[in-house]
Design a protein around this motif. Structure first.
Motif, PDB file in Angstrom:
ATOM      1  N   ASP A   8     -17.644   0.873  69.562  1.00  0.00           N
ATOM      2  CA  ASP A   8     -15.790   1.473  70.139  1.00  0.00           C
ATOM      3  C   ASP A   8     -15.811   2.470  70.777  1.00  0.00           C
ATOM      4  O   ASP A   8     -17.078   3.767  70.731  1.00  0.00           O
ATOM      5  CB  ASP A   8     -14.970   1.470  68.686  1.00  0.00           C
ATOM      6  N   THR A   9     -15.119   2.812  72.123  1.00  0.00           N
ATOM      7  CA  THR A   9     -15.322   3.843  72.698  1.00  0.00           C
ATOM      8  C   THR A   9     -14.421   4.632  72.515  1.00  0.00           C
ATOM      9  O   THR A   9     -13.102   4.138  72.037  1.00  0.00           O
ATOM     10  CB  THR A   9     -15.052   3.448  74.487  1.00  0.00           C
ATOM     11  N   ILE A  10     -14.296   5.921  71.896  1.00  0.00           N
ATOM     12  CA  ILE A  10     -13.754   6.725  71.659  1.00  0.00           C
ATOM     13  C   ILE A  10     -12.719   7.628  71.961  1.00  0.00           C
ATOM     14  O   ILE A  10     -14.150   7.790  73.343  1.00  0.00           O
ATOM     15  CB  ILE A  10     -14.119   7.102  69.787  1.00  0.00           C
ATOM     16  N   ALA A  11     -11.410   8.095  71.803  1.00  0.00           N
ATOM     17  CA  ALA A  11     -11.364   9.204  73.126  1.00  0.00           C
ATOM     18  C   ALA A  11     -10.436  10.099  71.449  1.00  0.00           C
ATOM     19  O   ALA A  11      -9.550   9.853  71.234  1.00  0.00           O
ATOM     20  CB  ALA A  11     -10.130   8.670  74.104  1.00  0.00           C
ATOM     21  N   ALA A  12     -10.147  11.635  72.652  1.00  0.00           N
ATOM     22  CA  ALA A  12      -9.569  12.147  71.700  1.00  0.00           C
ATOM     23  C   ALA A  12      -9.067  13.800  72.774  1.00  0.00           C
ATOM     24  O   ALA A  12     -10.246  13.632  72.979  1.00  0.00           O
ATOM     25  CB  ALA A  12     -10.304  12.498  70.009  1.00  0.00           C
ATOM     26  N   ILE A  13      -8.232  13.985  72.167  1.00  0.00           N
ATOM     27  CA  ILE A  13      -8.100  15.737  72.978  1.00  0.00           C
ATOM     28  C   ILE A  13      -9.311  17.060  71.850  1.00  0.00           C
ATOM     29  O   ILE A  13      -9.156  16.328  70.893  1.00  0.00           O
ATOM     30  CB  ILE A  13      -6.992  16.200  72.624  1.00  0.00           C
ATOM     31  N   SER A  14     -10.269  17.550  73.018  1.00  0.00           N
ATOM     32  CA  SER A  14     -11.092  17.994  72.457  1.00  0.00           C
ATOM     33  C   SER A  14     -11.340  19.795  72.375  1.00  0.00           C
ATOM     34  O   SER A  14     -11.114  20.302  71.236  1.00  0.00           O
ATOM     35  CB  SER A  14     -12.507  18.077  72.754  1.00  0.00           C
ATOM     36  N   THR A  15      -9.940  20.033  71.965  1.00  0.00           N
ATOM     37  CA  THR A  15      -8.736  21.874  72.765  1.00  0.00           C
ATOM     38  C   THR A  15      -8.355  21.196  71.429  1.00  0.00           C
ATOM     39  O   THR A  15      -7.284  20.728  71.687  1.00  0.00           O
ATOM     40  CB  THR A  15      -8.691  22.085  74.253  1.00  0.00           C
ATOM     41  N   PRO A  16      -8.051  22.814  71.224  1.00  0.00           N
ATOM     42  CA  PRO A  16      -6.584  23.025  70.230  1.00  0.00           C
ATOM     43  C   PRO A  16      -4.838  22.218  70.356  1.00  0.00           C
ATOM     44  O   PRO A  16      -5.084  22.537  71.866  1.00  0.00           O
ATOM     45  CB  PRO A  16      -6.799  24.559  69.752  1.00  0.00           C
ATOM     46  N   HIS A  17      -4.273  21.889  69.696  1.00  0.00           N
ATOM     47  CA  HIS A  17      -3.393  21.590  69.948  1.00  0.00           C
ATOM     48  C   HIS A  17      -2.226  22.684  70.087  1.00  0.00           C
ATOM     49  O   HIS A  17      -2.148  24.024  70.050  1.00  0.00           O
ATOM     50  CB  HIS A  17      -2.171  21.256  68.681  1.00  0.00           C
ATOM     51  N   GLY A  18      -1.398  22.638  71.919  1.00  0.00           N
ATOM     52  CA  GLY A  18      -1.014  24.024  72.031  1.00  0.00           C
ATOM     53  C   GLY A  18      -0.560  24.120  74.096  1.00  0.00           C
ATOM     54  O   GLY A  18      -1.930  23.462  74.526  1.00  0.00           O
ATOM     55  N   VAL A  19      -0.337  24.620  74.277  1.00  0.00           N
ATOM     56  CA  VAL A  19      -0.250  25.396  75.664  1.00  0.00           C
ATOM     57  C   VAL A  19      -1.025  25.954  76.064  1.00  0.00           C
ATOM     58  O   VAL A  19      -1.418  27.021  75.468  1.00  0.00           O
ATOM     59  CB  VAL A  19       1.732  25.169  76.288  1.00  0.00           C
ATOM     60  N   GLY A  20      -2.377  25.313  77.273  1.00  0.00           N
ATOM     61  CA  GLY A  20      -3.066  26.387  77.307  1.00  0.00           C
ATOM     62  C   GLY A  20      -3.677  26.418  79.000  1.00  0.00           C
ATOM     63  O   GLY A  20      -2.415  24.965  80.024  1.00  0.00           O
ATOM     64  N   GLY A  21      -4.429  27.080  79.764  1.00  0.00           N
ATOM     65  CA  GLY A  21      -4.700  26.744  80.867  1.00  0.00           C
ATOM     66  C   GLY A  21      -5.381  25.878  81.598  1.00  0.00           C
ATOM     67  O   GLY A  21      -4.704  24.210  82.241  1.00  0.00           O
ATOM     68  N   ILE A  22      -5.893  25.308  80.048  1.00  0.00           N
ATOM     69  CA  ILE A  22      -7.043  24.307  80.432  1.00  0.00           C
ATOM     70  C   ILE A  22      -6.992  22.957  79.067  1.00  0.00           C
ATOM     71  O   ILE A  22      -6.789  23.499  78.273  1.00  0.00           O
ATOM     72  CB  ILE A  22      -8.349  23.569  81.695  1.00  0.00           C
ATOM     73  N   ALA A  23      -6.796  21.399  78.928  1.00  0.00           N
ATOM     74  CA  ALA A  23      -7.179  21.697  77.934  1.00  0.00           C
ATOM     75  C   ALA A  23      -8.674  20.338  78.710  1.00  0.00           C
ATOM     76  O   ALA A  23      -8.819  19.447  79.457  1.00  0.00           O
ATOM     77  CB  ALA A  23      -6.340  20.031  77.651  1.00  0.00           C
TER      78      ALA A  23
END
Length: 470
Positions: A8-23
């Motif tokens: 499978d090709t997988i995807a996920a957010i790698s930066t911590p949860h929350g609001v920041g400049g970039i993710a």
């Protein structure tokens, strides 16, 4: 190892949860480029060179623009996971992050599980298991020393040391088993004295690695320092002063602290875990006595004790507490902290020091610090003494190895038991097949550390503790 991972090709957010400049949103798998291309408006991904970044837009399933992003491509096998990897740097809005992930899932990605990117790196031979665990330690590092230890392990210093040991053990067992093959011909391939010396050398290295765990665990989780003493000696005030925060309640009423209070600070690059305990005295209060028992327990678990003394209190109480300290701090570094020097007379301080010199063995009294926790006087001297007594090994060498992982310590302990049995067998001139079995068992436990020998249960236990996106 590839058999334990699917395609499978997988995807996920790698930066911590929350609001920041970039993710950063990470995608990994054979079809990463094809899937992302469906949601990408910019230069064709198929024509991009590996390790290049490109400005463009990500769109949803209806073609509406979700965000202007930077896409970075890492082609197999030159990526963290060893697969095709794409990292999308978007604005840090939690809404944008989730919408991009949803768009990628609609296009054919599967949400990554905890630690799955690192697990794929391990499965594809990019890192071994000890390096994978070092990545988690690096992310969690809270001090300069912890960071350096994790970096050394992630770069393979520990793995190389174990590889050298396994190579020596393999040579060891090969010589013994070769003799077994030619036993009827009375041929000798290995001098027993040389084998004994080799076994002792290997045992010494394994023992040294295992013994480093005590310091390594302190580096990773914080060197435990118990603050003990009688009621109203200023223990909580000292904790607050060291932390620079009102962590513990402070009152002139005796017995205010009834439970254990812990917090960590970094001193000279090392993380210390300070433990404020209940004041120790005779009491009829059930709850307070429970706190005193916990104080004794934490004193036993700590690697350093700070005995805080109020010189304004009756000297008889100090004398009585000396026997308690002597009993509870056997073999443990002790710093005697004479507090409240801003309000105590020189005679009172001198009397306390005289009692300590009379009641405690000399090796327990060489480190006495005079402070005022309330005024902050001489706290720097106390901090320096704490660092000196902790004796955390310096990690200046990139090849320095300090064991910080309980799993590694357990495996090293078992490996040490096995090599000790083989050494004993050699010295007692046991049959080569019995000695060989113990050597192979030693190799087995060392292989468990790096993942050369492992099970899916061990892998699941390790990687489920990672964050999603790593």
């Amino acid at each position: 190892m590839n058999t334990m991972m699917n395609s499978d090709t997988i995807a996920a957010i790698s930066t911590p949860h929350g609001v920041g400049g970039i993710a950063v949103i990470r995608v990994s798998g054979e079809d990463a480029a094809r899937i992302v291309q469906q949601r990408w408006k910019g230069a064709p991904i198929a024509q991009m060179q590996s390790h290049t970044a490109h400005l463009g837009h990500v769109v949803d399933t209806n073609g509406a623009c979700l965000d202007e992003v930077v896409l970075t491509l890492f082609r197999t096998p030159h990526s963290f996971t060893g697969e095709n990897v794409i990292e999308i740097s978007c604005h840090g809005s939690t809404y944008i992050q989730q919408q991009i992930v949803n768009a990628l899932i609609d296009a054919g990605c599967r949400p990554a599980t905890a630690g799955e990117f690192t697990q794929r790196a391990f499965a594809n031979g990019k890192i071994d298991l000890s390096q994978a665990e070092a990545i988690a330690d690096l992310i969690a590092s809270a001090s300069k020393t912890a960071h350096r230890v994790a970096m050394n392990q992630m770069r393979g210093a520990f793995s190389r040391r174990l590889s050298e040991l396994r190579a020596q053990l393999l040579q060891f067992v090969s010589l013994i088993e070769l003799e077994l093959d030619f036993s009827e011909e009375d041929v000798s391939f290995a001098d027993r004295t040389e084998l004994v010396n080799l076994a002792r050398h290997i045992q010494h290295i394994i023992t040294t690695l295992a013994q480093s765990y005590r310091a390594g665990n302190a580096i990773k989780n914080g060197f435990p320092v118990a603050i003990v003493g009688q009621t109203n000696a200023g223990k909580s005030t000292l904790l607050n002063a060291l932390l620079g925060d009102d962590k513990a309640l402070v009152s002139h009423i005796k017995g205010t602290t009834r439970d254990v209070i812990e917090d960590t600070i970094t001193i000279d690059g090392t993380l210390f875990r300070f433990i404020d305990t209940a004041g120790i005295r005779q009491s009829d209060d059930i709850v307070e006595n429970m706190g005193i028992e916990r104080a004794y327990q934490k004193l036993h678990e700590a690697q350093l004790a700070l005995w805080v003394i109020d010189p304004n209190e009756p000297t008889a109480e100090v004398a009585a507490f000396c026997s308690e300290i002597q009993q509870r701090c056997q073999g443990k570094p002790l710093i005697i902290v004479i507090n409240k020097i801003d309000s105590a007379t020189p005679d009172a301080i001198s009397q306390v020091q005289h009692i300590i010199a009379q009641q405690l063995p000399q090796e327990m009294t060489h480190h006495i610090i005079h402070i005022s926790a309330k005024q902050g006087d001489h706290l720097d001297a106390l901090r320096q003494s704490i660092v000196a007594e902790a004796a955390i090994p310096a990690v200046a060498d990139d090849e320095a190895v300090i064991v910080t992982n309980a799993r590694h310590y357990e495996a090293l302990t078992r490996a040490n038991e096995a090599i000790s049995r083989s050494l004993q067998g050699l010295e007692n001139r046991l049959s080569g097949d019995l000695v060989s079995q113990d050597i192979r068992e030693c190799m087995h436990y060392l292989g468990e550390i790096t993942g050369e020998i492992t099970t899916n249960d061990i892998l699941a236990e390790i990687f489920t503790h990672f964050c999603i996106g790593k």
